[in-house]
Each structure stands twice: as structure tokens, then as C-alpha cells.
Motif scaffolding. Structure first.
Motif, short mmCIF file in Angstrom:
data_model
loop_
_atom_site.label_atom_id
_atom_site.label_comp_id
_atom_site.label_asym_id
_atom_site.label_seq_id
_atom_site.Cartn_x
_atom_site.Cartn_y
_atom_site.Cartn_z
N LEU A 1 -58.93 -35.67 -87.86
CA LEU A 1 -57.50 -35.78 -87.58
C LEU A 1 -56.73 -35.13 -88.73
N ILE A 2 -55.81 -34.25 -88.39
CA ILE A 2 -55.04 -33.51 -89.39
C ILE A 2 -53.55 -33.74 -89.14
N ASP A 3 -52.86 -34.23 -90.14
CA ASP A 3 -51.43 -34.52 -90.02
C ASP A 3 -50.61 -33.38 -90.61
N ALA A 4 -50.15 -32.49 -89.73
CA ALA A 4 -49.34 -31.35 -90.18
C ALA A 4 -47.86 -31.56 -89.89
N THR A 5 -47.47 -32.81 -89.66
CA THR A 5 -46.08 -33.08 -89.27
C THR A 5 -45.09 -32.75 -90.38
N GLY A 6 -45.56 -32.72 -91.62
CA GLY A 6 -44.64 -32.45 -92.72
C GLY A 6 -44.55 -30.99 -93.12
N LEU A 7 -45.20 -30.08 -92.36
CA LEU A 7 -45.27 -28.68 -92.78
C LEU A 7 -44.23 -27.77 -92.16
N GLY A 8 -43.49 -28.23 -91.20
CA GLY A 8 -42.57 -27.35 -90.49
C GLY A 8 -41.46 -26.82 -91.37
N SER A 9 -41.11 -25.55 -91.16
CA SER A 9 -39.99 -24.93 -91.87
C SER A 9 -38.83 -24.77 -90.88
N LYS A 10 -37.65 -25.18 -91.29
CA LYS A 10 -36.50 -25.15 -90.39
C LYS A 10 -36.05 -23.72 -90.12
N LEU A 11 -35.76 -23.45 -88.84
CA LEU A 11 -35.21 -22.16 -88.46
C LEU A 11 -33.74 -22.08 -88.87
N ARG A 12 -33.29 -20.89 -89.16
CA ARG A 12 -31.87 -20.73 -89.51
C ARG A 12 -30.99 -21.04 -88.31
N LYS A 13 -31.50 -20.72 -87.12
CA LYS A 13 -30.75 -21.00 -85.90
C LYS A 13 -31.71 -21.55 -84.85
N ALA A 14 -31.37 -22.68 -84.29
CA ALA A 14 -32.24 -23.30 -83.28
C ALA A 14 -32.28 -22.44 -82.02
N ILE A 15 -33.44 -22.46 -81.36
CA ILE A 15 -33.61 -21.79 -80.07
C ILE A 15 -33.93 -22.89 -79.05
N GLY A 16 -32.93 -23.32 -78.31
CA GLY A 16 -33.13 -24.46 -77.44
C GLY A 16 -33.42 -25.69 -78.30
N SER A 17 -34.52 -26.37 -78.00
CA SER A 17 -34.94 -27.53 -78.79
C SER A 17 -35.79 -27.16 -79.99
N LYS A 18 -36.13 -25.89 -80.10
CA LYS A 18 -36.97 -25.45 -81.22
C LYS A 18 -36.13 -25.27 -82.48
N ARG A 19 -36.36 -26.13 -83.45
CA ARG A 19 -35.63 -26.06 -84.71
C ARG A 19 -36.56 -25.83 -85.89
N VAL A 20 -37.86 -25.87 -85.62
CA VAL A 20 -38.86 -25.81 -86.69
C VAL A 20 -39.93 -24.80 -86.32
N GLU A 21 -40.49 -24.12 -87.32
CA GLU A 21 -41.59 -23.20 -87.10
C GLU A 21 -42.70 -23.45 -88.12
N ILE A 22 -43.90 -23.02 -87.76
CA ILE A 22 -45.04 -23.05 -88.66
C ILE A 22 -45.19 -21.66 -89.25
N THR A 23 -44.91 -21.51 -90.53
CA THR A 23 -45.01 -20.20 -91.17
C THR A 23 -46.47 -19.83 -91.41
N GLU A 24 -46.69 -18.60 -91.82
CA GLU A 24 -48.06 -18.15 -92.11
C GLU A 24 -48.67 -18.99 -93.23
N THR A 25 -47.86 -19.33 -94.24
CA THR A 25 -48.36 -20.17 -95.34
C THR A 25 -48.75 -21.55 -94.83
N ASN A 26 -47.91 -22.11 -93.96
CA ASN A 26 -48.24 -23.41 -93.36
C ASN A 26 -49.53 -23.33 -92.56
N ARG A 27 -49.65 -22.24 -91.82
CA ARG A 27 -50.83 -22.05 -90.97
C ARG A 27 -52.10 -22.01 -91.79
N GLU A 28 -52.05 -21.27 -92.86
CA GLU A 28 -53.23 -21.16 -93.74
C GLU A 28 -53.59 -22.52 -94.33
N ALA A 29 -52.58 -23.32 -94.64
CA ALA A 29 -52.84 -24.65 -95.21
C ALA A 29 -53.55 -25.55 -94.19
N VAL A 30 -53.12 -25.49 -92.94
CA VAL A 30 -53.76 -26.30 -91.89
C VAL A 30 -55.20 -25.86 -91.68
#
Length: 668
Positions: free
Chosen positions: A414-443
């Protein structure tokens, strides 16, 4: 990409008026596909015309065209048009623009039948009727969509952005059509993580399948990721999609990549598996969230009822949520493990309900049992909220494998990546957070066990044995102890009872029975029966039972009611109102985790956790059920103590002081 998407979508200004917003996509999407195909064919139009003229057969044309158009960056074209028209050329004869465009689209090779899914001929005629055809055609003829201008990956992003705009304008759920690319890339990274070295080998051939393909975004990302690892790898992409528009886009996109177009098929995956005879190296899916399967209920239940190796044999979830049906389908499509130890891997995006919905013995629990008992779950990753376009709910990536490496066998990470999201400058619909390449590598480091203390991003990860998620649901009974008393309240309850109230003379007889309490059911029934007989009231056995159940109330000082049935004669009768259940984890208290330890483990739990509080309780072993749940949040919960009272008091005094100061200023 947002600039290009906005430019493509700007044709909506031309459509506004004759078209409703919900109709824009039906025009924009097929024209975008047509323009992309046109730009891809442009450098090869002479070769296409030559080969079409020389060879009458489809297979001959396909073979020679692929050879003639092959390059270092391309496997060659496998589609063509017999028409000499382009958008620009069709515009040169404005009086016959409708016929020119229909000739253009109708000239495409048989394997490129996607325009039928768009109903494109009707789109062309409707545009002409509404006096917008020339303007729309002129707009698309200027858009640079050649592979040199827009890569396949960017083209996929463009299609999906257009789909999002279309769904938004139609007030539809954009998230049901596609998955944000950052989520797709993370899922693909996780599925490939342990195969990286093998994928770099010579002669690598892999099949990739998406049963909910949408526009083909997952297939595109997976294909490009594999070719970055090994440019010489050979891939076969397969997809199934229910929506005709997204199916058409997916098929056209894969055809442009040189894939076999027959590998993309339209249909409802839950009704029919279009690739029933095939298994795949990699399976990727983002099924729609929270959709019911009522429309296909009979089909699903029929397949479940057949048992055996059917996709849905292990169990059925509630009709209100189809997520676990897709989970079963994905698991069933992984290729079997071969002699070398290589099997299939899969990744699927799910909401939180498949982790824990349904108690022991339910369909969802049985499905989790199937997945865990067969050691198919490799890891589950919790994503940050607000990752998707149409929902902000908690979402999870499930990584499956039927050929785990030795150190992962019998376990789930089990991997808890809930704290890794980076906020988008502008929301797209309900999407306000993204997983950056750095976040991805960490997971991925957390997944592969290469995370170190020096890493900038630390991702909490824990490994559990499969049986850590198993439990027994045990029914705990307590004895039935009743006090019987013919008071005005109990007699009124009898009079109002739908059955007892119809028995002539019953309430009158109860009123003359006396109101002294009886603490023994057998004695009460005997005395009351004699009294009713003297009053001329006759009751059946069922009516007698209903009567004492209506009059009796729980009293811990009353005698225990004894069972009179043949199977349990003389044993204490359980009180349904006091019945309770306990969930006992496998291996509770350090006991064996094997199924054979049920009585040993449950009895130890009962003696320690139940008996000290209710010493008259016992276990009804016949009702014991086995269940499975994955309480993800509980395993990563961190207790945060409340603020000290002194600190809260200080804040209150400060706020009150500020309010009083403001009031004085107002009064002054």
C-alpha cells in the motif's frame, strides 16, 4: 497544447447560432480527425496515388504502401484514400463542396471506417444546410497537424482536450471519457517498473490492451513509454470502447501509428469481451466512476451463473457500481504465466469503494477474496484528491500481476501518495491537482523499494501479507430473557396487531388474566393457555408464538427461554434483539493464519474481547463467514492531538478583545 486546442475549438464561433453548444463536438471532432489524416498523408500523396493505381486489392495496397512510406520514425502507412481531394482542393469548387468532401471521405480505405461512427456525411450535409460548411472547412484546412508539428502524444492530448470541451459544453461528465495524462503516466510507470530491464532486450514483443479505451490515451502513453525504453520493440495495441465517437478517434489514432485497426473494437465490455480468446502482456483501464450496470444486469448475471472460468464467476457487486466488474475483467485478461515465469501485469484506476464495500459473504468481499487468494494484487496507490476532471473523490491505482517476483509473493504493498499532488495554476473542471514527473518518480521508487532517506519526496509505503486483509464475521448470541405482563400497554399492542387484533375475545380475555409479571415463558404460556381456554378463545401454535412475542419484553432477571426444537432442544434460545457480530482478523493474537485455525483464533478473541463484558454470550458457529477488506486509510492514519485548552482560551480572549475594540470604535 492549450493554444492549439483553443485554436481548433475556436471554430465554435462560426457554429454559434445555427448550432447549440452541445452539438459543437459532433462537428469539431470528425474534422480534426480528417485534418490529422490529411496531414499525415500529405508527404506520401504521390506514392499513395501510384500504388492505388497499380494494385486493385486492399491487401496488396496495404503491403506496398507500408514499404513505400516506411522510415526510421514510422512503420509506414496502412491506410489511404482513392480520392484526389484535400480540404483545400475541395474548397476550390465551392458550388460542389458537399459532394467533394463526401467523395474525399468516402475514398478512404476500408480499414478506416471511423467516419461512419461520426455520421460524417450527415454532418457535412447539415453544415451546408445551415450555411456553415465552407467556413468550417476553411478553418480546418489551415490547422497544422502534421507529425512534425504535433507528435502522436500531443495529438492524443489534443483529442482529449477537445473531448473535455465537448463534454463540458454538453454538460456531460468529461472524466468518463478519458484519464488525465499525469495519472496515465504514473500508472504506466508502475506497471512497467519491474519489467524495465526485460523490455530493453532484443526482440521485445509486447501486447497492450485497454478494455475502456476512450480515445486511446492509455495505449498511446504505454506504447511510447515502451519505445523510449527500447526503440526496436514491437508492440501490438488492442482496445475496446463503447462510445462511438471516442472509438472512432481511438481507431484513427492507432491506425496512424501503424497498428492493426481490427484490434480496436466497439462494444460494451461488460456485455461481450471482443477479445475473448486473447490474453495480454499488459492491461490498462480507467473504467467510468460510479456507473451502474442495471442496463446489462441480465448479461452479467448470466455470465456469473455459468461459473467456471467466466470473468464474473468470483462474485457480483451491487448493481449501483460496476467498478469491481471491470476489476474482474482486467484480471482475467492478463496473459498466463509461461515456463520462463513471465505472466501478465495490469493497472486499473478505481475509486475507494472496491477496497471495503460489502461485508463478509457479499459479492464485493468475494471478489476481493478471489483477488487476494490468487495473489493477483501487487500494489495499491492512493492518489491525491481533485486529480480528475469530473470528480474530486479519493481515487486509487491498483497494480495487478499473476507472476509476482519472489519477494512480493503473498503480499500487497500500500502506497500513500495523497500528499504528493501539485496544485494547478488554473483548475480544469474538478481537476485542481497534478502528479508532476518528480512526484511520479518518488512513487515509483516507493513501489520498487529504492526509496532512501535522502530523497526530497518521501512516500509512505507499507507491505502486508494477503491474509492481513482477511477476517471472520462471527455471530455472537445472547439468551432470550422475557418478562410477560398483561398491562394496558401490552394489551393495546395486541389489539392493534394486524393478526392478533382480529381474534374475537382475545383482548377481553387478556384483561381478565391479571397483571402480575411472569418471568418464565413456559409457565406463562401454560397459565395463559388455560385462561384463554376457559374464556373460549382458541389460538393456533403460530398465533400463540406471536402473542408471547408481542407481550414479552426483555428483562435480565427473567428465566432464560429454552429452545424446544428437535435440533436444539433444551439449549438457550437466542434473543434476535441482542444479536451482534464481531469481525475477527485472521491471525488475531498471533494465532495461525490458516483457515484451519478458525475455531482456535475466534474462540481466543471471544474469550478475551467479548466474554468479559457479556458472560452469558456464545458463538453461533453456523453463521460464521469469511470476508476481505482493505482498510487503506486506517493503515496510514496519523493521530493528531487536539490543541491544548489553554491555547484555545487564549485565542478566544484575543478574538473577544478584538471584537470589543471594534465595537467601541463604532460607538465612538
Amino acid at each position: 497544447m492549450s493554444v492549439l486546442s483553443s485554436f481548433v475549438w475556436s471554430v465554435a464561433d462560426t457554429l454559434r447560432g445555427p448550432y447549440a453548444e452541445a452539438e459543437y463536438g459532433s462537428v469539431i471532432l470528425p474534422f480534426t480527425v480528417l485534418r490529422r489524416l490529411e496531414c499525415v498523408m500529405k508527404p506520401h500523396r504521390e506514392a499513395i496515388a501510384k500504388i492505388v493505381g497499380m494494385y486493385p486489392g486492399e491487401q496488396q495496397r496495404r503491403t506496398h504502401l507500408k514499404i513505400a512510406t516506411r522510415s526510421e520514425d514510422s512503420t509506414g502507412l496502412s491506410f489511404w484514400t482513392t480520392s484526389a481531394y484535400t480540404l483545400e482542393k475541395a474548397l476550390q469548387d465551392p458550388d460542389n463542396l458537399v459532394e467533394n468532401l463526401i467523395d474525399y471521405v468516402g475514398g478512404f480505405s476500408a480499414n478506416l471506417d471511423v467516419f461512419k461512427s461520426f455520421g460524417f456525411e450527415n454532418v457535412i450535409r447539415t453544415l451546408a444546410d445551415r450555411d456553415r460548411l465552407a467556413q468550417v472547412t476553411r478553418h480546418f484546412a489551415t490547422i497544422p497537424l502534421s507529425p512534425d508539428d504535433v507528435s502522436n502524444a500531443d495529438m492524443g492530448d489534443l483529442f482529449e482536450n477537445l473531448i473535455y470541451r465537448f463534454a463540458e459544453s454538453a454538460n456531460d461528465g468529461a472524466g468518463q471519457f478519458y484519464t488525465p495524462r499525469d495519472v496515465v503516466r504514473l500508472l504506466v510507470d508502475l506497471v512497467y517498473a519491474e519489467d524495465t530491464e526485460a523490455l530493453r532486450g532484443r526482440g521485445t514483443v509486447r501486447s497492450i490492451y485497454d478494455p475502456t479505451a476512450g480515445t486511446g490515451g492509455m495505449l498511446t502513453v504505454a506504447d511510447e513509454h515502451l519505445h523510449r525504453l527500447n526503440p526496436d520493440a514491437s508492440t501490438a495495441l488492442f482496445g475496446q470502447e463503447i462510445n462511438p465517437r471516442t472509438y472512432a478517434i481511438c481507431k484513427a489514432d492507432l491506425l496512424i501509428k501503424g497498428q492493426d485497426p481490427s484490434n480496436v473494437r466497439q462494444g460494451d465490455t461488460l456485455v461481450v469481451d471482443c477479445f475473448g480468446d486473447r490474453r495480454f502482456d499488459y492491461v490498462l483501464s480507467n473504467p467510468p466512476f460510479g456507473t451502474d450496470w442495471k442496463a446489462v444486469e441480465s448479461n452479467v448475471k448470466d455470465e456469473h451463473g455459468r461459473g467456471g472460468h467466466g470473468r464474473f464467476a468470483p462474485g457480483l457487486p451491487a448493481v449501483g457500481d460496476a467498478a469491481m466488474l471491470f476489476l474482474l475483467h482486467v484480471a482475467s485478461k492478463m496473459r498466463d504465466k509461461d515456463e520462463s515465469g513471465r505472466g501478465g501485469k495490469a493497472g486499473i484506476v478505481l475509486n475507494g469503494s472496491p477496497l471495503f464495500n460489502g461485508g463478509a459473504g457479499s459479492g464485493p468481499s468475494d471478489i476481493r477474496s478471489h483477488m487476494l487468494e490468487n495473489d493477483l494484487i501487487e500494489a495499491i496507490v492512493a492518489l491525491p484528491n481533485d486529480m480528475f476532471y469530473n470528480t474530486g473523490i479519493a481515487t486509487y491505482l491498483w497494480v495487478l500481476s499473476n507472476a509476482k517476483v519472489d519477494e512480493r509473493k503473498g503480499t500487497v504493498q500500500l502506497i500513500d501518495a495523497t500528499g504528493l499532488g501539485s496544485k494547478l495554476r488554473k483548475a480544469i473542471g474538478s481537476k485542481r491537482v497534478e502528479i508532476t514527473e518528480t512526484n511520479r518518480e518518488a512513487v515509483v521508487r516507493a513501489f520498487s523499494g529504492t526509496q532512501s532517506e535522502g530523497d526530497e519526496a518521501q512516500v509512505p509505503a507499507k507491505v502486508f501479507a494477503n491474509r492481513d486483509f482477511a477476517y471472520w464475521t462471527v455471530t455472537v448470541e445472547r439468551p432470550l430473557q422475557l418478562r410477560f405482563q398483561c398491562t394496558p400497554e401490552t394489551i393495546s399492542a395486541v389489539a392493534e396487531h394486524k393478526t392478533l387484533g382480529k381474534i374475537t375475545g382475545l383482548t377481553e380475555a387478556l384483561e381478565t388474566f391479571g397483571d402480575e409479571p411472569h418471568l418464565n415463558r413456559e409457565k406463562f404460556n401454560k397459565e395463559l393457555g388455560k385462561h384463554l381456554g376457559d374464556q373460549g378463545v382458541s389460538l393456533t401454535t403460530a398465533q400463540r408464538k406471536t402473542l408471547w412475542q408481542t407481550i414479552g419484553v426483555h428483562d435480565k432477571f427473567a428465566d432464560i427461554c429454552l429452545d424446544s426444537s428437535r435440533a436444539h432442544k433444551g439449549e438457550p434460545e437466542p434473543d434476535p434483539a441482542l444479536r451482534d457480530t464481531e469481525n475477527v482478523p485472521f491471525g488475531w493474537g498471533g494465532h495461525s493464519k490458516a483457515h484451519e485455525a478458525l475455531e482456535e483464533t475466534v474462540q481466543a478473541y471471544f474469550d478475551a474481547e467479548v466474554k468479559p463484558h457479556v458472560d452469558d454470550a456464545w458463538i453461533d458457529w453456523s453463521k460464521t463467514k469469511t470476508g476481505y477488506e482493505i482498510p487503506f486509510t486506517r493503515h496510514f492514519y496519523t493521530y493528531e492531538p487536539p490543541r491544548p485548552l489553554e491555547e484555545i482560551d487564549d485565542d478566544l480572549e484575543r478574538v473577544v478583545g478584538e471584537i470589543m475594540t471594534l465595537l467601541r470604535e463604532v460607538e465612538a
